[in-house]
Structure formats: C-alpha cells, structure tokens
Enzyme design. Structure first.
Site, short mmCIF file in Angstrom:
data_model
loop_
_atom_site.label_atom_id
_atom_site.label_comp_id
_atom_site.label_asym_id
_atom_site.label_seq_id
_atom_site.Cartn_x
_atom_site.Cartn_y
_atom_site.Cartn_z
CG ASP A 100 -0.16 -0.09 2.56
OD1 ASP A 100 0.49 1.13 2.46
OD2 ASP A 100 -0.66 -1.20 3.47
CG HIS A 143 7.60 -8.29 0.00
ND1 HIS A 143 6.81 -8.69 0.92
CD2 HIS A 143 8.67 -9.02 -0.85
CE1 HIS A 143 8.05 -9.72 1.64
NE2 HIS A 143 9.15 -9.58 1.15
#
Ligand code: APR
Length: 229
Positions: free
Chosen positions: A96, A111
């Site tokens: 996010d 990631h």
C-alpha cells in the site's frame, strides 16, 4: 527508545502497521489469504495458470487500499524521518502507499507496489490504479501481458543489495507489525544480532522470531509508535 545523533535506524514494517487503517493482514482471522490460497494468486505459477484470477485478487486489494488513510503509526515514522533525515531507512513489506501518504519521503517497497504494474517483457514499472475485472491489460509498446508490480512467492524481493547495505550501517533495527514468517525479511533481525546492534519489535503479539529481539513492545502500532522515540 533513546536515539542519539550517531544512531542510524533501519525500520522494517509489515501488514500490521496498516491494520488500524482498515487493511487486512495476511495471517490470522480476517487475513488476506483467508479464502484464497497463496498458490492461487501470489506465485508466478498462479499467474501462468490464471491471470484473470490473479488480477481479480489484486484489483480488489487496489480498491481497498485506494480508500485507506495513514494512521498514527505511519505518521510517527514520517515524523522520525523528518527528524533523522537519511539516518532513517524505511523498508516496508507492504504494497500500500500509506507511508507515502503519511509523509515519508524515502520508502523502500521490498515486495513491490499495489499501485504499479509492469509489462512481463519490458519489465519497467509504471503507475497504475485501474481495477481489471474484465479485459486484461497489455503493454502499449510491445503488446505483451501486464502484471502487478508485486513480488510473489518464489521471486526475489526488490533491491536486496540496498537493504543489506542499509542493515550493515544501522545501529538500531526497529520492526513493526510483521509475523516473522516470510523470508528474507524475517531474517533481518538475525543479521542485525550478528552485527550486535539493538533490535526492537512493536506489535500486539510476539512474532515467530521473537527470541531474537532485545526488546518487544506489545501493543498496536498506533498505541506504541507515537511515544516510542
Ligand atoms: N499494529 C501492529 N502490528 C499488528 C497490528 C497493529 N494494529 N495488528 C496486527 N499486527 C501484527 C500481527 O500480530 C502480525 O504479527 O501484524 C502482523 C501481521 O503479520 P502477517 O499477516 O503475516 O503480515 P506480514 O508479516 O507483513 O506478511 C509478510 O507475507 O504474504 C506475504 O508478501 C506478503 O508482505 C507480506 C509478507
């Protein structure tokens, strides 16, 4: 936590720091993998077998993350960066953008990012907030498939050289909201201990690698981080 002007802090965050912003963690009840198996949606094999299903999963995550706002934990880390400048390295496993929304300027997304995609051939990430529920995207340049810019299981996290360089130069490792079950991130505390630096974990329950931390602050990110430093 007492920090001096010679301290360099390596911070690792996980899904737990975004939990109080309404984003589900991966493990535990309500976790993101509940209802999905990792193999179905987050591996290169899953993508090869059913890209439609993979895009459905990530489109839903984009939708959820689109409406999320940073919490006091993200804001505390942004404040720490303003105070420490480049003596703070913020490495997140999260895809996010809540650290950025909170004001953190230098966040390494090991990631990948939910709001970027990349062509499987050209491989250059580009900003993308679309939700693909019907026709799947293809590259405007070469026509190949476009995939989420996410590191899946079985793939190597981004810029590991930079991460280990920062870890080598740190004097403190601060880990927040990660279960300590996914490597290589779960092993950072081991590397830190080998170098003899201070290690601290913040989260409501002990992570799997709890034994390696000097200090564990049991509590949520919003309860602990604002008054930690
Ligand atoms: N504040 C801090 N920590 C919290 C909070 C909170 N409010 N709520 C939950 N946590 C903690 C949980 O106790 C748990 O230890 O956050 C952790 C979340 O663990 P996981 O769901 O396993 O998430 P994470 O460790 O970030 O997962 C690592 O796994 O599937 C992959 O790529 C994905 O980056 C992800 C990686």
């Amino acid at each position: 936590m007492q920090l001096t002007t010679s301290d360099r802090v390596f911070t690792l965050t996980g899904a737990g720091i975004s939990a109080e912003s309404g984003l589900a963690t991966f493990r535990g009840s309500g976790g993101l993998w509940n209802g999905y198996s990792v193999e179905q949606v987050a591996t290169p094999e899953a993508w090869a077998a059913d890209p439609q299903l993979v895009w459905r999963f990530y489109s839903a995550r984009r939708r959820d993350a689109e409406f999320a706002r940073p919490n006091a934990g993200h804001l505390a880390l942004a404040r720490l960066e303003r105070a420490m400048g480049d003596r703070l390295f913020l490495c997140t496993q999260n895809v996010d953008d809540l650290h950025e929304q909170a004001g953190s300027k230098q966040t390494h997304h090991m990631h990948g990012s939910l709001f970027e995609s990349r062509c499987v051939e050209c491989a250059i990430p580009f900003p993308d907030r679309e939700q693909y529920l019907g026709k799947l995207p293809t590259c405007e340049t070469c026509g190949a498939a476009v995939r989420p810019h996410i590191v899946w299981f079985g793939e190597v996290p981004l810029a590991m050289d930079l991460i280990y360089h920062q870890l080598d130069n740190a004097t403190v490792l601060l880990v927040v909201g990660t279960s300590g079950s996914v490597y290589p991130a779960a092993g950072f505390v081991h590397s830190a201990r080998q170098r003899g630096i201070r290690t601290i974990y913040v989260g409501p329950e002990e992570p799997l690698n709890a034994a390696l931390f000097h200090r564990i602050e049991l509590g949520t990110a919003t309860a602990v981080l604002p008054s930690l430093f």
